[in-house]
Design a protein around this motif. Structure first.
Motif, PDB file in Angstrom:
ATOM      1  N   ALA A  78       0.821  -1.585   0.043  1.00 55.38           N
ATOM      2  CA  ALA A  78       0.378  -0.046   0.465  1.00 55.38           C
ATOM      3  C   ALA A  78       0.988   1.985   0.168  1.00 55.38           C
ATOM      4  O   ALA A  78       0.826   1.481   1.019  1.00 55.38           O
ATOM      5  CB  ALA A  78      -1.031   0.069   1.231  1.00 55.38           C
ATOM      6  N   PRO A  79       1.487   1.505  -1.400  1.00 59.18           N
ATOM      7  CA  PRO A  79       1.904   3.144  -0.720  1.00 59.18           C
ATOM      8  C   PRO A  79       1.771   4.399  -1.371  1.00 59.18           C
ATOM      9  O   PRO A  79       0.630   3.868  -2.419  1.00 59.18           O
ATOM     10  CB  PRO A  79       3.002   2.561  -2.838  1.00 59.18           C
ATOM     11  CG  PRO A  79       1.917   1.772  -3.361  1.00 59.18           C
ATOM     12  CD  PRO A  79       1.304   1.093  -2.059  1.00 59.18           C
ATOM     13  N   ALA A 120      -7.492   2.959  -3.244  1.00 59.11           N
ATOM     14  CA  ALA A 120      -7.912   2.319  -1.538  1.00 59.11           C
ATOM     15  C   ALA A 120      -7.924   3.596  -1.112  1.00 59.11           C
ATOM     16  O   ALA A 120      -7.664   4.493  -0.988  1.00 59.11           O
ATOM     17  CB  ALA A 120      -6.745   1.389  -0.727  1.00 59.11           C
ATOM     18  N   LYS A 121      -9.362   3.112  -0.783  1.00 58.72           N
ATOM     19  CA  LYS A 121     -10.329   4.306  -0.055  1.00 58.72           C
ATOM     20  C   LYS A 121     -10.462   4.665   1.569  1.00 58.72           C
ATOM     21  O   LYS A 121     -10.190   5.614   2.437  1.00 58.72           O
ATOM     22  CB  LYS A 121     -11.549   4.936  -0.635  1.00 58.72           C
ATOM     23  CG  LYS A 121     -11.139   5.505  -2.144  1.00 58.72           C
ATOM     24  CD  LYS A 121     -12.772   6.213  -2.714  1.00 58.72           C
ATOM     25  CE  LYS A 121     -12.014   6.973  -4.118  1.00 58.72           C
ATOM     26  NZ  LYS A 121     -13.994   7.426  -4.952  1.00 58.72           N
ATOM     27  N   SER A 122     -10.218   3.119   1.927  1.00 56.89           N
ATOM     28  CA  SER A 122     -10.121   2.788   3.466  1.00 56.89           C
ATOM     29  C   SER A 122      -9.346   1.849   4.035  1.00 56.89           C
ATOM     30  O   SER A 122      -8.711   1.137   2.860  1.00 56.89           O
ATOM     31  CB  SER A 122     -11.284   2.566   3.230  1.00 56.89           C
ATOM     32  OG  SER A 122     -11.791   1.202   2.639  1.00 56.89           O
ATOM     33  N   SER A 136      -2.609  -2.347  -3.556  1.00 53.78           N
ATOM     34  CA  SER A 136      -3.209  -0.787  -2.993  1.00 53.78           C
ATOM     35  C   SER A 136      -2.357   0.436  -3.260  1.00 53.78           C
ATOM     36  O   SER A 136      -1.299   0.010  -3.327  1.00 53.78           O
ATOM     37  CB  SER A 136      -3.856  -0.701  -1.304  1.00 53.78           C
ATOM     38  OG  SER A 136      -4.319  -1.889  -1.125  1.00 53.78           O
ATOM     39  N   LEU A 137      -3.451   1.444  -4.010  1.00 54.81           N
ATOM     40  CA  LEU A 137      -3.063   3.131  -3.842  1.00 54.81           C
ATOM     41  C   LEU A 137      -3.623   3.512  -3.292  1.00 54.81           C
ATOM     42  O   LEU A 137      -4.697   4.622  -4.016  1.00 54.81           O
ATOM     43  CB  LEU A 137      -2.519   3.170  -5.676  1.00 54.81           C
ATOM     44  CG  LEU A 137      -2.187   2.205  -6.284  1.00 54.81           C
ATOM     45  CD1 LEU A 137      -1.924   2.549  -8.141  1.00 54.81           C
ATOM     46  CD2 LEU A 137      -0.480   2.307  -6.186  1.00 54.81           C
ATOM     47  N   PRO A 138      -3.412   3.699  -2.190  1.00 52.69           N
ATOM     48  CA  PRO A 138      -4.401   5.324  -1.584  1.00 52.69           C
ATOM     49  C   PRO A 138      -3.133   6.047  -1.785  1.00 52.69           C
ATOM     50  O   PRO A 138      -2.490   6.161  -2.441  1.00 52.69           O
ATOM     51  CB  PRO A 138      -4.533   4.540  -0.489  1.00 52.69           C
ATOM     52  CG  PRO A 138      -2.594   3.771   0.074  1.00 52.69           C
ATOM     53  CD  PRO A 138      -2.318   3.335  -1.017  1.00 52.69           C
ATOM     54  N   MET A 139      -4.268   7.548  -1.189  1.00 55.47           N
ATOM     55  CA  MET A 139      -3.774   8.629  -2.176  1.00 55.47           C
ATOM     56  C   MET A 139      -3.623   9.332  -0.666  1.00 55.47           C
ATOM     57  O   MET A 139      -4.457   9.760  -0.723  1.00 55.47           O
ATOM     58  CB  MET A 139      -4.680   9.389  -3.402  1.00 55.47           C
ATOM     59  CG  MET A 139      -4.419   8.326  -4.634  1.00 55.47           C
ATOM     60  SD  MET A 139      -5.453   9.596  -6.276  1.00 55.47           S
ATOM     61  CE  MET A 139      -6.750   7.890  -5.528  1.00 55.47           C
ATOM     62  N   GLY A 161     -10.515  10.115  -3.441  1.00 56.13           N
ATOM     63  CA  GLY A 161      -9.700   9.211  -3.072  1.00 56.13           C
ATOM     64  C   GLY A 161      -8.605   9.832  -1.872  1.00 56.13           C
ATOM     65  O   GLY A 161      -7.573   9.071  -1.208  1.00 56.13           O
ATOM     66  N   ILE A 162      -8.559  11.153  -1.727  1.00 61.83           N
ATOM     67  CA  ILE A 162      -7.075  11.488  -0.676  1.00 61.83           C
ATOM     68  C   ILE A 162      -7.388  11.134   1.221  1.00 61.83           C
ATOM     69  O   ILE A 162      -8.825  11.951   0.928  1.00 61.83           O
ATOM     70  CB  ILE A 162      -7.115  13.225  -1.548  1.00 61.83           C
ATOM     71  CG1 ILE A 162      -7.155  13.355  -2.669  1.00 61.83           C
ATOM     72  CG2 ILE A 162      -5.951  13.661   0.203  1.00 61.83           C
ATOM     73  CD1 ILE A 162      -5.769  13.319  -2.951  1.00 61.83           C
ATOM     74  N   ARG A 163      -6.532  10.442   1.605  1.00 65.99           N
ATOM     75  CA  ARG A 163      -6.535  10.448   2.658  1.00 65.99           C
ATOM     76  C   ARG A 163      -6.162  10.850   3.468  1.00 65.99           C
ATOM     77  O   ARG A 163      -5.395  10.747   4.565  1.00 65.99           O
ATOM     78  CB  ARG A 163      -6.693   8.319   2.904  1.00 65.99           C
ATOM     79  CG  ARG A 163      -7.995   8.450   2.181  1.00 65.99           C
ATOM     80  CD  ARG A 163      -9.186   8.641   3.185  1.00 65.99           C
ATOM     81  NE  ARG A 163     -10.611   7.961   2.270  1.00 65.99           N
ATOM     82  CZ  ARG A 163     -11.650   8.935   1.363  1.00 65.99           C
ATOM     83  NH1 ARG A 163     -10.850   9.795   0.740  1.00 65.99           N
ATOM     84  NH2 ARG A 163     -12.506   8.211   0.415  1.00 65.99           N
ATOM     85  N   TYR A 164      -5.252  11.511   3.120  1.00 64.07           N
ATOM     86  CA  TYR A 164      -4.053  12.684   3.981  1.00 64.07           C
ATOM     87  C   TYR A 164      -3.814  14.289   2.903  1.00 64.07           C
ATOM     88  O   TYR A 164      -3.392  14.117   2.306  1.00 64.07           O
ATOM     89  CB  TYR A 164      -2.708  11.859   4.509  1.00 64.07           C
ATOM     90  CG  TYR A 164      -1.754  11.464   3.462  1.00 64.07           C
ATOM     91  CD1 TYR A 164      -0.797  13.135   2.651  1.00 64.07           C
ATOM     92  CD2 TYR A 164      -0.697  10.727   3.690  1.00 64.07           C
ATOM     93  CE1 TYR A 164       0.077  12.495   2.444  1.00 64.07           C
ATOM     94  CE2 TYR A 164      -0.244  10.618   2.932  1.00 64.07           C
ATOM     95  CZ  TYR A 164       1.017  10.708   2.571  1.00 64.07           C
ATOM     96  OH  TYR A 164       2.071  10.701   1.751  1.00 64.07           O
ATOM     97  N   ILE A 165      -3.317  14.646   3.860  1.00 66.98           N
ATOM     98  CA  ILE A 165      -3.057  16.297   3.069  1.00 66.98           C
ATOM     99  C   ILE A 165      -1.862  16.332   4.237  1.00 66.98           C
ATOM    100  O   ILE A 165      -1.633  16.942   5.219  1.00 66.98           O
ATOM    101  CB  ILE A 165      -4.091  17.412   3.138  1.00 66.98           C
ATOM    102  CG1 ILE A 165      -5.377  16.973   2.688  1.00 66.98           C
ATOM    103  CG2 ILE A 165      -3.480  18.528   2.500  1.00 66.98           C
ATOM    104  CD1 ILE A 165      -6.312  17.707   2.175  1.00 66.98           C
TER     105      ILE A 165
END
Ligand SMILES: [Zn+2]
Length: 398
Positions: A78-79, A120-122, A136-139, A161-165
């Motif tokens: 999950a990068p 990946a959104k969760s 997984s490609l979380p963003m 899908g942005i899960r951190y800023i």
């Protein structure tokens, strides 16, 4: 050379990484651990790499630090894809448009190879995709500038899908001061930045304090109702005066907050010798710039020529492990992870950690330092997953 050749044959799938990984060799045990547990990397700059020069990372690629075959070899699961927007575009329509384009690239990777990758959104997505054998490609968005002071825009990015800023990048923006920017415009967070943290908590977007000033970090920790992360930072005690890294007091505050620091691998982030080289090179290059100008042949050729007479002193796996050890000593094993900055720190990566195929070398080092398998699992991924889950649970209640 012969060893290199054998490596090329072994890595035929990946098009032969030419990177020098020195004498680091992971045991079967280390390789198995890298495959067995979820590896989350807090920060990989693939989208901006594609923006600069498009390449199909679902196949082996020449150059770069990330592609599918190498990610599989390294056990990466999950990068976080960095949606990086340069500081110069702050609070402009262009920055928002660029962020959307970079998200499009991530979607295009998945569209091209849905048998290899998934967005990946969760946390549940990551765990399910891991079971399915998908990467997984979380963003995460590096620089909050595209939000443009609008909670509606924030929600649009959440929906995509942005899960951190990462609140700011290399300059103060409309949200926060930056560690690199000596003008402390806001003395921490801007009034909007403070509201943004509340709204990010409510939506379920993690707060990333990499890059921000110390004052902004302390304010973010104070305001946030849930743990924060540093997606790609290292420790200032190894690089005195480098505010981009976190000092020991901040690590203790982060530990109390329940957060995680994901260690940046870049040599100049972890190693005082590499850092000193970079500072000296920068000073000399600046002198050339002042004398001849930025467009001059002298300036353009400077770094390459400098490197020939004074080769860059690369760091190595041991130094990165020293950073992990230091966090563990300060606040325990629950608050550290990995945030390599692959595809983001150019050719400054340490020997033994040259690309996404090399996580087993890090695991080997942890085994050699007597970390238990349970602790290795935590720092490879479940520490970040724990924070992400807490952020999701808080948002679900609000
Ligand atoms: Zn960065």
């Amino acid at each position: 050379m012969k060893k290199m050749l054998a490596l090329c044959v072994a890595m035929a799938l990946s098009g032969c990484a030419t990177a020098d990984n020195g004498n680091y060799h992971a045991s079967e045990k280390a390789k198995n651990i890298a495959q067995k547990y979820i590896i989350v990397d807090g920060h990989i700059d693939v989208p901006y790499r594609l923006q600069e020069k498009w390449v199909d990372v679902t196949q082996a690629t020449q150059g770069g630090d990330f592609d599918y075959p190498r990610a599989v070899a390294g056990g990466l699961n999950a990068p976080f894809m960095s949606i990086y927007v340069p500081a110069s575009l702050d609070n402009s329509p262009e920055s928002t448009a660029l962020a959307h384009r970079l998200i499009d690239y991530v979607e295009a990777i998945v569209g091209r190879a849905p048998d290899k990758f998934a967005i990946a959104k969760s946390v549940a997505d990551v765990e399910q995709q891991f079971q399915q054998g998908l990467i997984s490609l979380p963003m995460g968005m590096e620089n909050g500038s595209p939000v443009q002071g609008s909670m509606d825009t924030l929600k649009q990015f959440y929906d995509r899908g942005i899960r951190y800023i990462t609140l700011a990048h290399s300059m103060s923006n409309h949200i926060s001061d930056s560690s690199y920017d000596l003008r402390r415009k806001w003395k921490g967070l801007s009034p909007f930045g403070k509201d943004l943290i509340v709204e990010m908590n409510n939506l379920g977007i993690m707060i990333d304090i990499s890059h921000v000033s110390d004052a902004a970090f302390y304010q973010a920790v104070e305001i946030s109702k849930v743990p924060v992360i540093a997606s790609h930072s290292s420790l200032r005690s190894f690089t005195p005066g480098f505010e981009r890294n976190m000092d020991d007091e901040m690590i203790k505050a982060l530990g109390k907050n329940g957060g995680v620091i994901m260690i940046n691998f870049g040599s100049t982030f972890v190693d005082p010798v590499s850092r000193a080289w970079r500072i000296e090179m920068g000073d000399k290059r600046k002198a050339v710039e002042e004398k001849f100008g930025r467009d001059s042949a002298q300036y353009q050729a400077f770094e390459k020529e400098y490197r020939e007479t004074s080769p860059f002193p690369f760091s190595n796996v041991e130094t990165v492990l020293d950073h992990i050890d230091h966090v563990v000593k300060l606040v325990g094993v629950d608050h550290v992870g990995i945030g390599s900055d692959y595809d983001g720190v150019g050719d400054s990566l340490p020997i033994g950690l040259k690309d996404v195929s090399t996580y087993p070398n890090l695991v080997q080092g942890l085994l050699d330092r007597n970390y238990s398998e349970a602790d290795i699992e935590k720092l490879l991924g479940t520490n970040l997953i724990r924070v992400w889950r807490e952020v999701e649970q808080y948002a679900a209640k609000n």
